[in-house]
Design an enzyme around this catalytic site. Structure first.
Site, mmCIF file in Angstrom:
data_model
loop_
_atom_site.group_PDB
_atom_site.id
_atom_site.type_symbol
_atom_site.label_atom_id
_atom_site.label_comp_id
_atom_site.label_asym_id
_atom_site.label_seq_id
_atom_site.Cartn_x
_atom_site.Cartn_y
_atom_site.Cartn_z
ATOM 1 N N HIS A 16 1.752 6.763 8.837
ATOM 2 C CA HIS A 16 2.655 7.574 8.016
ATOM 3 C C HIS A 16 2.181 9.031 7.921
ATOM 4 O O HIS A 16 2.981 9.910 7.587
ATOM 5 C CB HIS A 16 2.727 7.007 6.594
ATOM 6 N N GLU A 36 10.178 4.655 7.468
ATOM 7 C CA GLU A 36 9.721 3.269 7.400
ATOM 8 C C GLU A 36 10.031 2.489 8.681
ATOM 9 O O GLU A 36 9.174 1.780 9.202
ATOM 10 C CB GLU A 36 10.289 2.569 6.168
ATOM 11 N N HIS A 40 -0.350 0.990 9.400
ATOM 12 C CA HIS A 40 0.960 1.476 8.949
ATOM 13 C C HIS A 40 0.804 2.707 8.047
ATOM 14 O O HIS A 40 1.445 3.737 8.269
ATOM 15 C CB HIS A 40 1.678 0.344 8.211
ATOM 16 N N GLU A 41 -0.055 2.590 7.046
ATOM 17 C CA GLU A 41 -0.207 3.716 6.111
ATOM 18 C C GLU A 41 -0.819 4.916 6.818
ATOM 19 O O GLU A 41 -0.416 6.052 6.593
ATOM 20 C CB GLU A 41 -1.059 3.319 4.891
ATOM 21 N N ALA A 70 0.841 -1.191 0.000
ATOM 22 C CA ALA A 70 0.000 0.000 0.000
ATOM 23 C C ALA A 70 0.876 1.240 0.000
ATOM 24 O O ALA A 70 2.090 1.150 0.166
ATOM 25 C CB ALA A 70 -0.898 0.011 1.229
ATOM 26 N N MET A 71 0.241 2.406 -0.154
ATOM 27 C CA MET A 71 1.002 3.658 -0.242
ATOM 28 C C MET A 71 0.271 4.771 0.490
ATOM 29 O O MET A 71 -0.920 4.980 0.307
ATOM 30 C CB MET A 71 1.193 4.008 -1.729
ATOM 31 N N GLU A 72 1.055 5.501 1.287
ATOM 32 C CA GLU A 72 0.511 6.477 2.231
ATOM 33 C C GLU A 72 0.249 7.862 1.663
ATOM 34 O O GLU A 72 0.285 8.845 2.416
ATOM 35 C CB GLU A 72 1.490 6.602 3.403
HETATM 36 N N1 B3K Z 1 5.908 3.836 1.370
HETATM 37 C C1 B3K Z 1 5.386 2.747 0.604
HETATM 38 C C2 B3K Z 1 6.417 1.984 -0.151
HETATM 39 C C3 B3K Z 1 6.717 2.528 -1.482
HETATM 40 C C4 B3K Z 1 7.605 1.594 -2.268
HETATM 41 C C5 B3K Z 1 8.033 2.210 -3.522
HETATM 42 N N2 B3K Z 1 8.820 1.328 -4.360
HETATM 43 C C6 B3K Z 1 4.609 1.795 1.435
HETATM 44 C C7 B3K Z 1 4.898 1.813 2.875
HETATM 45 O O1 B3K Z 1 5.959 1.463 3.327
HETATM 46 O O2 B3K Z 1 4.065 2.256 3.605
HETATM 47 ZN ZN ZN Z 2 5.752 2.479 5.147
#
Ligand code: B3K
Ligand code: ZN
Length: 889
Positions: free
Chosen positions: A311, A330, A307-308, A272-274
């Protein structure tokens, strides 16, 4: 794929940006065969650089890749080709004043973007993935995390196919357009780097809820999914609300926008992505309901949603100065989500699972050719550094700081960090400095954890002096050399420990020189290469319990004998160490079996392992999840990691022999626990909560042992569980035990019934692929190849690749490491193919081959040969190039 020769980037070369972007105004016109992106950047010279490099105006170098430039203006003036330089990765202009605007229009092709980075299409919807360097595939920009800007985004698309148009922040206007199109404008009031940008356009439904923050602000919560998945969002929504409350209570962090959105997409390179206010998730990390997702999947959804969300503070409000600092967000955020999961479920079980994972996979990374520090000093492709080291070891490093400063000190430090750096792009040093300043301590030596790669070893020896009543523990630390560094300086290693007397009771801990005892479990800091700690008033020879809770990510060794380990399994007050004593006992016993197999002897299982597990099984008062964890033998990959030369065939044979013996010897106990737990499952509704996870975990591990006996009543039980279970946890385990059994007819039937029932559910079919890819019965590669032809398989979909190929190469060691090299050849072919359309996935799938030095010389030659074949296969992406070249170096 690659547009310039890959080159190494160094942390020491970091320079602040020459220019800043105060405002970013974007307009996206989305079409089926192309999209147009218009960007207006309100820019100025970075004052910090004026002081450094004088008053002149350096060229403005914007990042951009795979963009077709349609127009570019500086202020009011449209530039001609003579006014700028265009290369594969950059657009260079010469500003004429300190403040100016740049307008660009570019054409891009999301519809054919298979790398899933930048703007792309997944199952008919448009979505984005910008971290780390995907924004440069959307528009020309200063695509680096220390350039933070205020974004306004307008999305224009055809209304019927894309009724939902989303971006970061708050919706401020929308309306109809021409030719059946419509538009929406979003404004994000918070400054952010481009990697947090997001856009979604699609035909989506949403589940809505709301959250009242600690300061009584109402936040609208929305989870957007494809219509058929609308019934699978409740667990994620509940998890989101729990996360929001937990972050207020535990870290004092309140959410800051009026709306928080999650969108589920099917094609996604990771979990996933935040993105600010608009998290984009792999559908596997959002969708969960009893019938389709296992308990593990429910817990994974809860953890990733958290987690997201976390962030938003550790990553978004306070972001990274450069990508070398990735662990700043992270490692800290993994530490935060682990704390959350521990509070929601069982702290000890969460710790056991995390440590087992770290020891198996991060330790292997630390010992391989890609080993790097938590804060690496160089890289070729940043996508290769979203690693277990940056994430999991990074979290351990934060955890050690907490251990050193205590819970309250840690909270003071995190409060100071967030307050001091809100709105800034900072470094790991800034994080540590906040911890130091808030607690008045010096962490200078501790910071070696950020800069030195490799897993430290900590060898401990004891000396008891009965006459003087003193007990000394001597610690010797060392760290193996890694590709980046040969010499390592001593780490600060916090070791939580206790001493047990002959009855198992805790002994009060008073170090020589101390006036009084300081409790019965305490943390000592090992800071020198060799260091002795002497405890006084020790009336009898004690048994030490070391590294409680796994207080540091090291390989600790102490010469325990098996009786001592059995004693610790029963008496240690630290739950984690009770489990770990069991693991150490099992490792010793399995290593005997491995040696016996290698020497051509008959295998004989040390009965103490049977006795130890029988005792656990008979004790109804124990937490069932703990019993399940303790019944699980160390995995083959872990046994390989701790071997000098990993003899997979011997490891597999030894472990299977032990499992079989345990199943036969413990049959009655296992059968009793199985039946009792299955009866509860049969008579109660599924609940996704800790106590229920625990019951099903024990039930399922019992079933997997029982099935090894091939008794008719067990086969009947597995079939009953498969047919009648109301949830995926029980059904999938039943399927897995059948798949790994010799009952061919029952296996074929279950696989067919399952596939027919779930053929329209991609995530469930992923599990169906994984179960088969993981089957260690002979013929594994042929099964995987056949499954790649199945209509539900799609090599362009990362979840499918992970479910089938990742599970085969990562978990089915006996088949993957076939002596003829067929597994290696298969993986190399696949990596070459993936390299052509999705470099990030190609590079990830390559990992098992990089560990070639771990195996016998014949396998080494085969694995190396495949790496060389990949290297020679044509134009490699920077992702694959870096991993292959470092592996062969
Ligand atoms: N920050 C993203 C990870 C992005 C990876 C890019 N190749 C997910 C996370 O760690 O929450
Ligand atoms: Zn992360």
């Amino acid at each position: 794929m690659r547009t310039e020769q890959p080159k190494m980037i160094y942390l020491k070369d970091y320079q602040a940006p020459e220019y800043l972007i105060d405002e970013t105004h974007l307009t996206f016109e989305l079409f089926e065969d192309h999209s147009l992106v218009h960007a207006q950047l309100v820019m100025r010279r970075n004052p910090a650089r004026i002081l450094e490099s004088g008053g002149g105006l350096p060229p403005l170098v914007l990042d951009g890749q795979q963009l077709e430039l349609l127009s570019v203006s500086l202020g009011d003036r449209e530039l001609t080709a003579a006014d700028y330089q265009l290369s594969a990765n950059h657009l260079t202009l010469q500003p004429a004043s300190e403040s100016f605007t740049v307008d660009t229009s570019v054409k891009i092709h999301p519809e054919s973007n298979t790398a899933l980075e930048g703007l792309y299409k997944s199952s008919g919807m448009f979505c984005t993935q910008c971290e780390a360097e995907g924004f440069r595939k959307i528009t020309y920009y200063l695509d680096r995390p220390d350039v933070m800007s205020k974004f306004t985004t307008t999305v224009v698309a055809e209304q019927h196919s894309y009724p939902v148009l989303l971006s970061n922040g708050n919706p401020i206007a929308s309306g109809p357009g021409e030719d059946g199109r419509h538009w929406a404008t979003w404004e994000d009031p918070f400054m952010k780097p481009a990697y947090l940008f997001a856009l979604v356009a699609g035909d989506l439904w949403c589940v809505e809820d709301s959250f009242t923050t600690m300061n009584q602000r109402e936040v609208a919560l929305r989870i957007y999914v494809e219509p058929e998945n609308i019934d699978k969002c409740q667990h994620a929504m509940t998890s989101l609300k729990k996360s929001m409350r937990w972050d207020e209570q535990t870290y004092g962090r309140e959410y800051d926008l009026d709306i928080f959105m999650i969108v589920a997409v099917n094609d996604f390179n990771m979990g996933a992505m935040e993105n600010k206010g608009l998290n984009i998730f792999n559908s596997s990390a959002v969708l969960a309901r009893a019938e389709t997702a296992t308990d593990a999947a429910h817990q994974r959804v809860e953890a990733i949603v958290a987690h997201e969300y976390f962030h938003n503070w550790s990553g978004n409000r306070v972001t990274c100065r450069d990508w070398f600092q990735l662990s700043l967000k992270e490692g800290f955020t993994v530490f935060r989500d682990a704390g959350f999961s521990s509070d929601m479920n069982s702290r000890t079980v969460k710790r056991i699972q995390d440590v087992a994972y770290l020891r198996t996979h991060q330790f292997a990374e630390d010992a391989g050719p890609m080993a790097h520090a938590v804060r690496p000093e160089s890289f070729i492709e940043i996508s290769n550094f979203y690693t277990l080291t940056v994430y999991e070891k990074g979290s351990e490093v934060v955890g050690m700081i907490r251990t050193l400063v205590g819970a309250e000190g840690f909270r003071k430090g995190s409060d100071l960090y967030f307050e001091r750096h809100d709105g800034q792009a900072v470094t790991c040093d800034d994080f540590v400095k906040a911890m130091e300043d808030a607690n008045g301590i010096d962490l200078a030596q501790f910071k070696r954890w950020y800069s030195q790669a490799g897993t430290p070893r900590l060898a401990v020896s004891e000396a008891y002096d009965a006459a003087a009543k003193t007990y000394s523990l001597t610690f010797r630390q060392s760290c193996p050399q890694t590709p980046d560094k040969v010499e390592k300086l001593p780490f600060v290693i916090p070791v939580e420990l206790g001493l047990l007397d002959a009855k198992g009771a805790a002994i009060a801990l008073r170090l020589a020189g101390e006036a009084t005892a300081q409790g019965a479990s305490r943390v000592i800091s090992v800071t020198e290469a060799e260091q002795t700690f002497t405890f006084v008033d020790i009336a009898e020879q004690p048994l030490p319990s070391l590294l409680r809770g796994f207080s540091a990510p090291v390989k600790l060794s102490f010469p325990y004998n098996r009786d001592q380990l059995m004693f610790l399994m029963q008496h240690d007050s630290d739950g984690f160490n009770r489990w770990d004593a069991g693991q150490q006992l099992a490792v010793q016993v399995l290593q005997d079996l491995i040696a016996q197999h290698q020497q051509g002897q008959a295998l004989v299982l040390d009965q103490r392992l049977v006795t130890a597990l029988a005792t656990l099984l008979a004790d109804d008062s124990l937490d069932q999840a703990m019993v399940a964890e303790m019944l699980s033998l160390p995995g083959e990959a872990y046994l390989a990691e701790i071997s000098e030369v990993a003899d997979i065939e011997a490891i597999h044979t030894a472990r299977e022999f032990a499992r079989q013996q345990l199943a036969d010897s413990l049959f009655d106990g296992l059968w009793k626990r199985y039946q009792a737990n299955r009866e509860v499952s049969r008579t109660t509704d599924y609940v996704a909560e800790s106590a229920h996870f625990a019951r099903r975990a024990l039930q399922n591990i019992a079933l997997s042992y029982l099935m090894l006996t091939e008794k008719p009543q067990v086969l009947a039980a597995a079939i009953e569980q498969f047919d009648a279970a109301d949830n995926m946890t029980e059904r999938l385990t039943a399927l897995a035990v059948l798949v790994n059994s010799p009952f061919e007819a029952e296996k074929a039937k279950a696989l067919a019934v399952f596939a027919e029932h779930f053929k329209d559910n991609a995530l469930v079919m992923d599990q169906w692929f994984s179960v088969q890819a993981g089957s260690t019965l002979p013929g594994g590669l042929e099964r995987v190849k056949a499954l790649m032809q199945h209509k539900a398989f799609n090599i362009k979909n990362p979840n499918k690749v992970r479910a089938l190929i990742g599970a085969f190469a990562g978990q089915n060691l006996i088949n993957f490491h076939a002596a003829d090299g067929s597994g290696y050849r298969f993986l190399a072919d696949l990596v070459i193919q993936l390299n052509g359309f999705n470099p990030q996935i190609a590079s990830r799938q390559l990992a098992p081959l990089t560990r070639w030095r771990k195996y016998d010389s014949a396998r080494q030659a085969l694995m190396k040969g495949e790496l060389e074949r990949i290297r020679a296969s044509g134009e490699l992406s920077s992702d694959v190039f870096e991993v292959v070249s470092k592996s062969l170096a």
